[in-house]
Design a protein around this motif. Structure first.
Motif, PDB file in Angstrom:
ATOM      1  N   ASP A 140       0.829  -1.215   0.000  1.00  0.00           N
ATOM      2  CA  ASP A 140       0.000   0.000   0.000  1.00  0.00           C
ATOM      3  C   ASP A 140       0.864   1.267   0.000  1.00  0.00           C
ATOM      4  O   ASP A 140       0.502   2.264  -0.639  1.00  0.00           O
ATOM      5  CB  ASP A 140      -0.931   0.006   1.209  1.00  0.00           C
TER       6      ASP A 140
ATOM      7  N   ASP B 211       0.717   4.034  -2.928  1.00  0.00           N
ATOM      8  CA  ASP B 211       0.464   5.437  -2.604  1.00  0.00           C
ATOM      9  C   ASP B 211       1.512   6.335  -3.264  1.00  0.00           C
ATOM     10  O   ASP B 211       1.183   7.414  -3.783  1.00  0.00           O
ATOM     11  CB  ASP B 211       0.485   5.630  -1.089  1.00  0.00           C
TER      12      ASP B 211
ATOM     13  N   TYR C  88      -7.023   6.577  -7.263  1.00  0.00           N
ATOM     14  CA  TYR C  88      -6.701   5.262  -6.707  1.00  0.00           C
ATOM     15  C   TYR C  88      -7.974   4.528  -6.312  1.00  0.00           C
ATOM     16  O   TYR C  88      -8.883   5.102  -5.712  1.00  0.00           O
ATOM     17  CB  TYR C  88      -5.789   5.395  -5.489  1.00  0.00           C
TER      18      TYR C  88
END
Length: 220
Positions: free
Chosen positions: A196, A200, A210
């Motif tokens: 993650d 990001d 996203y």
């Protein structure tokens, strides 16, 4: 073939497509590194290979390397020069084989590129990443350089065989170090957190929307 790609094809591509490249110097030149990118078009691999300033390995279907005759041998040589590593696909062990091939590249100090989404985005959004990229980073200690490819979908839209002349932008981000998680590769929670964080960073570079769901292609 490698010299042909490096000294003839790469300058020609830069001359014709004039890619705008930011941050390529952030890629370590003398150690293992994982390049994690968004995926918009089939041409993405060539764009990374020709802008990264060092040889980069990618996974490729093994059948691409088994063609016979001059055409088959030429294709295999060309893909090898671009950095493709042949891997069998379509079996239950294919995913593990792919990770083993990637680890071999990294353990020898090479650069390995991966698309954490697992497939090209058909809706233009950035989708949830699979945790294979985290397994590689945690298992090898290699830093991860996030990459945003912008405009490659205009160069080779889905279904188009040959690329068009459209300008693209490539943004290489600062390397991400996950050494704080040493010894925790087996933790699914840690692998998800690392993945993650990588996604990001890619989202910030690409400015894509996203979506926290895996990308699934529509049924044929």
């Amino acid at each position: 073939m490698h010299l042909l790609v490096r000294w003839l094809l790469a300058p020609l591509v830069r001359l014709v497509w004039r890619p705008v490249v930011h941050g390529a110097a952030r890629i370590p030149r003398d150690r293992a590194v994982i390049i994690a990118a968004n995926h918009r078009a089939a041409v993405d691999t060539a764009v990374i290979a020709l802008t990264a300033r060092r040889p980069v390995a990618f996974l490729g279907k093994a059948e691409y390397f088994t063609g016979r005759g001059l055409k088959g041998r030429s294709l295999a040589a060309f893909l090898s020069a671009l950095g493709y590593v042949p891997v069998e696909r379509g079996s239950a062990s294919a995913g593990l084989a792919a990770l083993r091939a990637a680890r071999r590249v990294l353990e020898h100090g090479g650069a390995f590129a991966i698309y954490p989404e697992g497939t090209r985005s058909l809706d233009g959004r950035l989708h949830r990443g699979h945790t294979g990229v985290a397994s590689l980073a945690l298992g090898t200690g290699a830093p991860v350089v996030p990459v945003a490819l912008v405009g490659t979908e205009r160069v080779q839209p889905v279904g188009r065989r040959f690329p068009r002349v459209r300008r693209v932008t490539v943004r290489y981000g600062a390397p991400l170090d996950f050494s704080r998680y040493d010894g925790l590769e087996s933790s699914g929670m840690i692998r998800r957190a690392v993945t993650d964080e990588i996604m990001d960073a890619i989202a910030q570079l690409s400015e894509q929307e996203y979506v926290d769901t895996y990308h699934e292609r529509p049924a044929a």
